[in-house]
Design a protein around this motif. Structure first.
Motif, PDB file in Angstrom:
ATOM      1  N   ASN A 150    -122.464  44.854 -16.696  1.00 25.24           N
ATOM      2  CA  ASN A 150    -123.631  44.460 -17.422  1.00 25.24           C
ATOM      3  C   ASN A 150    -124.837  43.813 -16.228  1.00 25.24           C
ATOM      4  O   ASN A 150    -125.445  43.210 -16.830  1.00 25.24           O
ATOM      5  CB  ASN A 150    -123.468  43.273 -18.459  1.00 25.24           C
ATOM      6  CG  ASN A 150    -122.922  43.667 -19.633  1.00 25.24           C
ATOM      7  OD1 ASN A 150    -123.724  44.690 -20.245  1.00 25.24           O
ATOM      8  ND2 ASN A 150    -121.966  43.175 -20.354  1.00 25.24           N
ATOM      9  N   GLY A 151    -124.459  44.033 -15.183  1.00 29.67           N
ATOM     10  CA  GLY A 151    -125.431  43.772 -13.943  1.00 29.67           C
ATOM     11  C   GLY A 151    -125.276  42.112 -13.790  1.00 29.67           C
ATOM     12  O   GLY A 151    -126.378  41.494 -13.227  1.00 29.67           O
ATOM     13  N   ILE A 152    -124.281  41.469 -13.855  1.00 26.11           N
ATOM     14  CA  ILE A 152    -124.137  40.053 -13.855  1.00 26.11           C
ATOM     15  C   ILE A 152    -123.310  39.982 -12.404  1.00 26.11           C
ATOM     16  O   ILE A 152    -122.250  40.224 -12.232  1.00 26.11           O
ATOM     17  CB  ILE A 152    -123.201  39.255 -14.798  1.00 26.11           C
ATOM     18  CG1 ILE A 152    -123.950  39.609 -16.240  1.00 26.11           C
ATOM     19  CG2 ILE A 152    -123.190  37.837 -14.595  1.00 26.11           C
ATOM     20  CD1 ILE A 152    -125.366  39.142 -16.086  1.00 26.11           C
ATOM     21  N   GLN A 157    -115.981  34.278 -11.284  1.00 26.35           N
ATOM     22  CA  GLN A 157    -115.816  34.512  -9.755  1.00 26.35           C
ATOM     23  C   GLN A 157    -115.958  36.056  -9.451  1.00 26.35           C
ATOM     24  O   GLN A 157    -116.486  36.500  -8.416  1.00 26.35           O
ATOM     25  CB  GLN A 157    -114.147  34.286  -9.666  1.00 26.35           C
ATOM     26  CG  GLN A 157    -113.656  34.570  -8.175  1.00 26.35           C
ATOM     27  CD  GLN A 157    -112.254  34.324  -8.052  1.00 26.35           C
ATOM     28  OE1 GLN A 157    -111.715  34.109  -9.094  1.00 26.35           O
ATOM     29  NE2 GLN A 157    -111.743  34.874  -6.899  1.00 26.35           N
ATOM     30  N   TYR A 158    -115.983  36.664 -10.561  1.00 28.86           N
ATOM     31  CA  TYR A 158    -116.233  38.175 -10.519  1.00 28.86           C
ATOM     32  C   TYR A 158    -117.541  38.825 -10.813  1.00 28.86           C
ATOM     33  O   TYR A 158    -117.927  39.821 -10.894  1.00 28.86           O
ATOM     34  CB  TYR A 158    -114.897  39.040 -11.088  1.00 28.86           C
ATOM     35  CG  TYR A 158    -113.590  38.768 -10.387  1.00 28.86           C
ATOM     36  CD1 TYR A 158    -113.247  39.114  -9.342  1.00 28.86           C
ATOM     37  CD2 TYR A 158    -112.821  37.808 -11.151  1.00 28.86           C
ATOM     38  CE1 TYR A 158    -112.057  38.851  -8.667  1.00 28.86           C
ATOM     39  CE2 TYR A 158    -111.542  37.420 -10.621  1.00 28.86           C
ATOM     40  CZ  TYR A 158    -111.529  37.808  -9.107  1.00 28.86           C
ATOM     41  OH  TYR A 158    -110.235  37.420  -8.479  1.00 28.86           O
ATOM     42  N   PRO A 170    -118.517  43.733 -22.486  1.00 25.13           N
ATOM     43  CA  PRO A 170    -118.640  45.023 -21.677  1.00 25.13           C
ATOM     44  C   PRO A 170    -117.695  45.876 -22.364  1.00 25.13           C
ATOM     45  O   PRO A 170    -117.932  47.051 -22.300  1.00 25.13           O
ATOM     46  CB  PRO A 170    -118.513  44.693 -20.351  1.00 25.13           C
ATOM     47  CG  PRO A 170    -117.403  43.502 -20.390  1.00 25.13           C
ATOM     48  CD  PRO A 170    -118.029  42.470 -21.454  1.00 25.13           C
ATOM     49  N   THR A 171    -116.730  45.597 -23.098  1.00 22.74           N
ATOM     50  CA  THR A 171    -115.796  46.435 -23.868  1.00 22.74           C
ATOM     51  C   THR A 171    -116.119  46.666 -25.240  1.00 22.74           C
ATOM     52  O   THR A 171    -116.314  47.851 -25.764  1.00 22.74           O
ATOM     53  CB  THR A 171    -114.250  45.796 -23.693  1.00 22.74           C
ATOM     54  OG1 THR A 171    -114.093  45.539 -22.265  1.00 22.74           O
ATOM     55  CG2 THR A 171    -113.291  46.840 -24.133  1.00 22.74           C
ATOM     56  N   CYS A 172    -116.304  45.933 -25.984  1.00 20.74           N
ATOM     57  CA  CYS A 172    -116.746  45.940 -27.286  1.00 20.74           C
ATOM     58  C   CYS A 172    -117.810  45.614 -28.110  1.00 20.74           C
ATOM     59  O   CYS A 172    -118.194  45.463 -29.280  1.00 20.74           O
ATOM     60  CB  CYS A 172    -115.531  45.395 -28.071  1.00 20.74           C
ATOM     61  SG  CYS A 172    -115.311  43.645 -28.334  1.00 20.74           S
ATOM     62  N   LEU A 193    -125.423  32.753 -18.547  1.00 17.38           N
ATOM     63  CA  LEU A 193    -125.488  34.111 -18.948  1.00 17.38           C
ATOM     64  C   LEU A 193    -126.765  34.348 -19.943  1.00 17.38           C
ATOM     65  O   LEU A 193    -127.052  33.332 -20.617  1.00 17.38           O
ATOM     66  CB  LEU A 193    -124.472  34.698 -19.704  1.00 17.38           C
ATOM     67  CG  LEU A 193    -123.072  34.889 -18.842  1.00 17.38           C
ATOM     68  CD1 LEU A 193    -122.014  35.334 -19.561  1.00 17.38           C
ATOM     69  CD2 LEU A 193    -123.418  35.909 -17.441  1.00 17.38           C
ATOM     70  N   PRO A 194    -127.703  35.181 -19.813  1.00 17.44           N
ATOM     71  CA  PRO A 194    -128.637  35.602 -20.736  1.00 17.44           C
ATOM     72  C   PRO A 194    -128.210  35.476 -22.318  1.00 17.44           C
ATOM     73  O   PRO A 194    -126.915  35.860 -22.624  1.00 17.44           O
ATOM     74  CB  PRO A 194    -129.360  36.805 -20.457  1.00 17.44           C
ATOM     75  CG  PRO A 194    -128.375  37.639 -19.631  1.00 17.44           C
ATOM     76  CD  PRO A 194    -127.350  36.549 -19.027  1.00 17.44           C
ATOM     77  N   ALA A 195    -128.912  34.957 -23.021  1.00 17.42           N
ATOM     78  CA  ALA A 195    -128.669  34.865 -24.740  1.00 17.42           C
ATOM     79  C   ALA A 195    -128.315  36.218 -25.184  1.00 17.42           C
ATOM     80  O   ALA A 195    -127.473  36.319 -26.126  1.00 17.42           O
ATOM     81  CB  ALA A 195    -129.797  34.298 -25.205  1.00 17.42           C
ATOM     82  N   GLU A 196    -128.829  37.471 -24.759  1.00 14.62           N
ATOM     83  CA  GLU A 196    -128.407  38.530 -25.296  1.00 14.62           C
ATOM     84  C   GLU A 196    -127.024  39.260 -24.601  1.00 14.62           C
ATOM     85  O   GLU A 196    -126.646  40.357 -24.956  1.00 14.62           O
ATOM     86  CB  GLU A 196    -129.654  39.569 -25.045  1.00 14.62           C
ATOM     87  CG  GLU A 196    -129.861  39.933 -23.480  1.00 14.62           C
ATOM     88  CD  GLU A 196    -130.851  38.840 -22.905  1.00 14.62           C
ATOM     89  OE1 GLU A 196    -131.271  39.148 -21.753  1.00 14.62           O
ATOM     90  OE2 GLU A 196    -131.048  37.818 -23.664  1.00 14.62           O
TER      91      GLU A 196
END
Length: 484
Positions: free
Chosen positions: A449-451, A443-444, A467-469, A460-463
Motif C-alpha cells: 500500500n506504499g506505506i 517497523q516494516y 493489503p490481504t483482504c 495511516l491515511p483514513a482510506e
C-alpha cells in the motif's frame, strides 16, 4: 407426481466458463428458478417446479447442456483446481495439467473421481472412488481406489502418467462395475493385463499435508491481481447475482469461475482496475464478504435445509462462547448413505420410526483419526445426544483437539526461563485484521500500500485497507509486541 425436482449440472473439476454458466442461469430464471446452490462435488444444483421442468429440460437439451434430475448416476469429477495459484502453487502441477486431464474424459464417469495436488488441504483427497493425487515425480499421479459403499483404500502399485488418467479411469471403472472386481490386487491385474499404460513403480505412499483450511472469502491479492471468494451462510446464491457476475467476467475477460467443495465460488485473475466494478456488484446485491472463519469450515449434504439450520444453530453458540475451531472442519450428516467431509462428524440417528418416517432422532458425534478429515477412520466421541446438547459437546471436543495439538508440539509452548537482563523494554503497538489475521507493524510498514517503515498505525491515511483482504482500517484491532 412430485411438486419439485432437483436438477444437477456437473461442472467438471469445478470449472465453468462465464458464458456457459450464464446460459444455464438464464434458462433457469426463465423456469422461475431464483436461487441455486453449488454442491459438495463442485456441481450446480437447483430446485425446479414440475410444471416448469419439461420446458427447462427442452431448453437445456437445445443448448447441449448435460444434466441429471434427482438420481446421482453420474457424479461430478472434483479437483483442487480452485485453489491453484491462490492458496498454493504445486511443484509441477499447474492449471493447464487439469485441462489436459479433463480433455481425456470423453465419457461420463459413473464412479466418483478426485484430482488433487498433494501439497494442498483445501479439497478432499479420498472422497472419490478413484482418487488421483499428484506425486513428487513430475507428471505422474498416485491412484487410490475406494470401492463403492466401502471405506477401504487400495494404493495402485504404479504411478499413472498424466496423459493416461482418463483411459486408466475408464478401464478401472469397467473392471469394478462390469467385471465385478473389488479386490485391489485382482483389479490391478485385470486392468493392466488388458491394456498398457505409461507408469512408474510407487516408491512410497503419498505423504499428505497437515489439514489447514485457508480463509476463502472476500478479495485477496496474489501477484498483481486479486481473487474473490464468495460464500453464502445458507448456501443459496441468487440467480440475479450470479448473472451479474457472469456479465462482469465477460466484460473484464475472465475466462473461468471455480466452484469449491465448500459450496462456495472463487473468481481468479481480477485486475486492479476492475476492483471497483466488482465491489459495485457486491453492493448491488447486498453481498457480505466478511463472515467469521469458523463459519466457513462446515460441509452439509446437498439440498439439506435441516443441515444448514443445525450448522447455524451451533455457530451461534460457538460465537457466544468464542470457541476456537482453528484446524478443524465439521460435517453434518442427516440422511443415511450420504457422505460429508470433515474432521468432526455430526451424524443424525433415528431411534423411533414408523415406516420411512423418523419420529424421534438423536445425534452421534465422531472425530477422524488424528483429526485429519482425509482419514477414513472415525472414533466415537459421544452418542445419543439431543440437539440442545450438541453445542456444549462440540465445544468440549474442540478443547480436546486443542489439548492434543499442544501436547504434540511442546517445543512451541515451553516457557522460557526468566531473564536477568534489566534492559528497558519498549512496547510497540501492532494492529491485526480480524478477518484474515494480517498484522500491521510500523517497523516494516506496508509496501503493497506504499506505506514506508516507521509509519505508526495512527498516522495511516483514513482510506487505508488491509493489503490481504481489503478490510477497512477501522476494523483492525490492537495487539502488543515487546521489543528489547
Amino acid at each position: 407426481m412430485r411438486d419439485y425436482y432437483t436438477l444437477k449440472v456437473n461442472l467438471p473439476a469445478g470449472i465453468v466458463s462465464p458464458g456457459t454458466l450464464q446460459t444455464i442461469l438464464r434458462l433457469a430464471y426463465a423456469a422461475n428458478v431464483r436461487k441455486v446452490q453449488f454442491g459438495a462435488r463442485q456441481q450446480l444444483l437447483m430446485t425446479v417446479h414440475y410444471e416448469e421442468m419439461r420446458f427447462l429440460e427442452k431448453d437445456l437439451q437445445r443448448h447441449g447442456i448435460v444434466y441429471e434430475t434427482n438420481p446421482e448416476e453420474y457424479p461430478n469429477i472434483i479437483s483442487s483446481y480452485c485453489g491453484e495459484d491462490v492458496f498454493h502453487t504445486g511443484a509441477w502441477l499447474r492449471e493447464s495439467e487439469y485441462h489436459t486431464i479433463l480433455d481425456q474424459f470423453e465419457y461420463r464417469p459413473r464412479l466418483k473421481i478426485n484430482l488433487s495436488d498433494s501439497r494442498q488441504s483445501f479439497t478432499p483427497f479420498f472422497t472419490g472412488n478413484l482418487n488421483f493425487i499428484a506425486s513428487p515425480e513430475p507428471h505422474f499421479w498416485y491412484l487410490y481406489v475406494r470401492p463403492k459403499r466401502s471405506n477401504s483404500l487400495f494404493c495402485w502399485p504404479q504411478l499413472v502418467y498424466t496423459n493416461d488418467i482418463g483411459r486408466m479411469a475408464r478401464a478401472v471403472e469397467i473392471a469394478m462395475l462390469d467385471g465385478k472386481y473389488h479386490d485391489g490386487q485382482e483389479l490391478a491385474r485385470a486392468v493392466t493385463d488388458a491394456q498398457s499404460f505409461i507408469t512408474q513403480p510407487v516408491g512410497q505412499e503419498v505423504d499428505l499435508p497437515q489439514f489447514s483450511l485457508p480463509y476463502y472469502e472476500g478479495f485477496n491479492r496474489y501477484g498483481q491481481r486479486s481473487w474473490l471468494g464468495l460464500y453464502r451462510p445458507d448456501e443459496q446464491f441468487s440467480v440475479a447475482f450470479l448473472l451479474d457476475i457472469c456479465t462482469l467476467c465477460l466484460q473484464t475477460r475472465i475466462g473461468e469461475l471455480c466452484a469449491t467443495p465448500w459450496k462456495s465460488l472463487i473468481i481468479k485473475s481480477i485486475e486492479e482496475k476492475d476492483r471497483a466494478a466488482w465491489s459495485f456488484v457486491l453492493g448491488k446485491h447486498n453481498i457480505n464478504v466478511r463472515h467469521a472463519a469458523n463459519g466457513l469450515a462446515w460441509q452439509t449434504e446437498d439440498h439439506s435445509d435441516e443441515g444448514s439450520r443445525l450448522k447455524n444453530h451451533i455457530l451461534r453458540y460457538f460465537e457466544r462462547d468464542d470457541t476456537r475451531t482453528f484446524g478443524l472442519c465439521f460435517g453434518i450428516q442427516t440422511r443415511p448413505k450420504t457422505e460429508v467431509f470433515g474432521s468432526v462428524l455430526i451424524r443424525k440417528r433415528p431411534i423411533l420410526r414408523i415406516g420411512q418416517l423418523a419420529l424421534f432422532s438423536v445425534y452421534d458425534l465422531f472425530y477422524t483419526e488424528n483429526f485429519n478429515p482425509n482419514s477414513r477412520v472415525y472414533h466415537l466421541f459421544e452418542k445419543g445426544l439431543l440437539r440442545l446438547h450438541l453445542p456444549n459437546q462440540l465445544n468440549r471436543l474442540c478443547r480436546t483437539f486443542n489439548a492434543r495439538w499442544l501436547a504434540q508440539t511442546p517445543d512451541t509452548i515451553r516457557p522460557e526461563p526468566d531473564k536477568t537482563d534489566t534492559t528497558l523494554v519498549a512496547v510497540v503497538p501492532l494492529y491485526e485484521c480480524p478477518h484474515c489475521l494480517t498484522v500491521y507493524d510500523q517497523q516494516y510498514g506496508d509496501c503493497l500500500n506504499g506505506i514506508a517503515p516507521g509509519v505508526s498505525f495512527a498516522s495511516l491515511p483514513a482510506e487505508y485497507a488491509c493489503p490481504t483482504c481489503d478490510a477497512p482500517r477501522s476494523e483492525f484491532r490492537p495487539l502488543t509486541h515487546e521489543m528489547a
